[in-house]
Write a protein that holds these residues in place. Structure first.
Motif, short mmCIF file in Angstrom:
data_model
loop_
_atom_site.label_atom_id
_atom_site.label_comp_id
_atom_site.label_asym_id
_atom_site.label_seq_id
_atom_site.Cartn_x
_atom_site.Cartn_y
_atom_site.Cartn_z
N SER A 37 0.82 -1.22 0.00
CA SER A 37 0.00 0.00 0.00
C SER A 37 0.85 1.26 0.00
O SER A 37 0.43 2.29 -0.53
CB SER A 37 -0.93 0.00 1.21
OG SER A 37 -1.81 -1.09 1.19
N ASP A 42 -3.33 7.06 -3.32
CA ASP A 42 -4.48 6.85 -2.45
C ASP A 42 -5.69 6.26 -3.18
O ASP A 42 -6.36 5.36 -2.67
CB ASP A 42 -4.87 8.17 -1.78
CG ASP A 42 -3.98 8.48 -0.60
OD1 ASP A 42 -3.03 7.70 -0.35
OD2 ASP A 42 -4.21 9.50 0.07
N HIS A 43 -6.00 6.78 -4.36
CA HIS A 43 -7.19 6.31 -5.07
C HIS A 43 -7.08 4.84 -5.43
O HIS A 43 -8.04 4.06 -5.32
CB HIS A 43 -7.43 7.15 -6.33
CG HIS A 43 -6.34 7.05 -7.35
ND1 HIS A 43 -6.33 6.09 -8.34
CD2 HIS A 43 -5.22 7.80 -7.54
CE1 HIS A 43 -5.25 6.23 -9.09
NE2 HIS A 43 -4.56 7.26 -8.64
N LEU A 46 -7.25 2.60 -2.06
CA LEU A 46 -8.61 2.40 -1.56
C LEU A 46 -9.42 1.50 -2.49
O LEU A 46 -10.25 0.70 -2.03
CB LEU A 46 -9.31 3.75 -1.40
CG LEU A 46 -8.67 4.69 -0.37
CD1 LEU A 46 -9.36 6.05 -0.39
CD2 LEU A 46 -8.73 4.08 1.03
N THR A 49 -8.52 -2.34 -1.95
CA THR A 49 -8.78 -3.00 -0.66
C THR A 49 -9.89 -4.03 -0.72
O THR A 49 -10.00 -4.87 0.18
CB THR A 49 -9.15 -1.94 0.41
OG1 THR A 49 -10.23 -1.13 -0.08
CG2 THR A 49 -7.95 -1.06 0.73
N TRP A 257 -3.36 8.29 2.99
CA TRP A 257 -3.16 6.94 3.50
C TRP A 257 -1.91 6.28 2.94
O TRP A 257 -1.26 5.48 3.62
CB TRP A 257 -4.40 6.10 3.18
CG TRP A 257 -5.61 6.55 3.95
CD1 TRP A 257 -6.71 7.18 3.44
CD2 TRP A 257 -5.83 6.42 5.36
NE1 TRP A 257 -7.60 7.47 4.44
CE2 TRP A 257 -7.08 7.00 5.63
CE3 TRP A 257 -5.09 5.88 6.40
CZ2 TRP A 257 -7.62 7.06 6.91
CZ3 TRP A 257 -5.63 5.93 7.68
CH2 TRP A 257 -6.88 6.51 7.92
#
Length: 293
Positions: A37, A42-43, A46, A49, A257
């Motif tokens: 990760s 970030d896109h 997420l 996941t 994140w």
């Protein structure tokens, strides 16, 4: 018949190793997810996941999160602070707690069992109940430094080290281990005229490799990974903050994140390296510990 028995043993051995591999993979999944990760934007992080892609380095892979993480916070300084505080605290803890345990086990003095019971009983006291009194205490303590007499320990390394150099769990671990050491060694050394300090240095501690490694691992995990509330209270200076307090930099304003995962990956490296080194020392100490006739 012998062939059938051999085949059964081979199947059982293969099944055992397979189960161990599966269990190890379960524990490795969070680490793999964290590292993978940290390489994704970030896109994509997420979006992945919800599938097995979360554990695979696929898609838009780069080191941008690491670069951005270093720009957002002084990661190197935080890691250096935590490593320094952890190493000094663990070293002092092993020395002081082992000396205390030695006195409880091998020396005869009035009230030692009562005092040991009181020390062990402190394990049930949560830190939150003593945080404020301890803060008021260290804020008024004097200290003689290079610049002369100072009042207060706030924003220093010593306020993160000295209060944690002795703890009940480490004392208890050493006490339980010392009780299992052969008394004949101690008695023979005393007959030969050895002092208690010589016995501690030359006999007891060289045989205490397993408990030293165990205490060092437990103490280092507490000091490096779990020290958040106390440093947050007593350290406002960025130059002395540890890694757990530094994690707050990544949850301010807009949370990134990928950068959080990059930061967690970086600060996990010393923990894993420290654990592997101590694990090898632990295994070697068990193999070499013994009494030769």
């Amino acid at each position: 018949m012998a062939t059938v028995t051999s085949d059964n043993r081979g199947l059982r051995l293969a099944a055992r190793y397979l189960s161990l591999v599966l269990v190890s993979l379960i524990f490795l999944f969070p680490l793999v997810f964290m590292v993978v990760s940290s390489l994704k934007p970030d896109h994509q992080l997420l979006a992945d996941t919800s599938s097995i892609r979360a554990f695979l380095p696929v898609g838009d892979i780069s080191l941008d999160n690491y670069v951005n993480a270093f720009e957002r916070a002084p990661i190197g300084r935080f890691m250096l602070n935590s490593v320094f505080v952890t190493v000094v605290t663990v070293t002092a803890s092993i020395a002081l707690c082992s000396l205390a345990a030695f006195s409880f086990v091998f020396l005869e003095w009035t009230g030692r069992n009562v005092l040991l019971s009181v020390i062990v009983a402190t394990l049930i006291i949560p830190f939150e109940t003593i945080a404020v009194p301890l803060l008021l205490f260290v804020s008024k303590l004097p200290w003689i430094g290079l610049e002369g007499l100072e009042i207060g320990w706030l924003n220093t390394y010593r306020v993160q080290i000295i209060p944690w150099m002795v703890d009940a769990l480490t004392v208890f671990l050493f006490v339980q281990f010392f009780k299992d050491l052969p008394r004949e060694l101690i008695e023979a050394a005393r007959v030969e005229g050895a002092s208690w300090m010589l016995i501690y240095r030359k006999i007891v501690m060289p045989l205490s490799g397993p408990v030293i490694a165990t205490a060092a691992i437990l103490k280092s995990l507490v000091m490096y990974n779990n020290q958040y509330l106390w440093p947050l209270i007593v350290v406002q200076d960025e130059a002395h903050r540890p890694v757990m307090v530094g994690l707050g930099y990544f949850f301010q304003l807009q949370i990134a994140w990928g950068e959080v995962m990059a930061y967690l990956t970086l600060i996990s490296v010393p923990v894993i390296a420290f654990y592997l080194v101590l694990q090898r020392a632990f295994i070697s100490s068990i193999a070499s510990t013994g009494v030769k006739g």
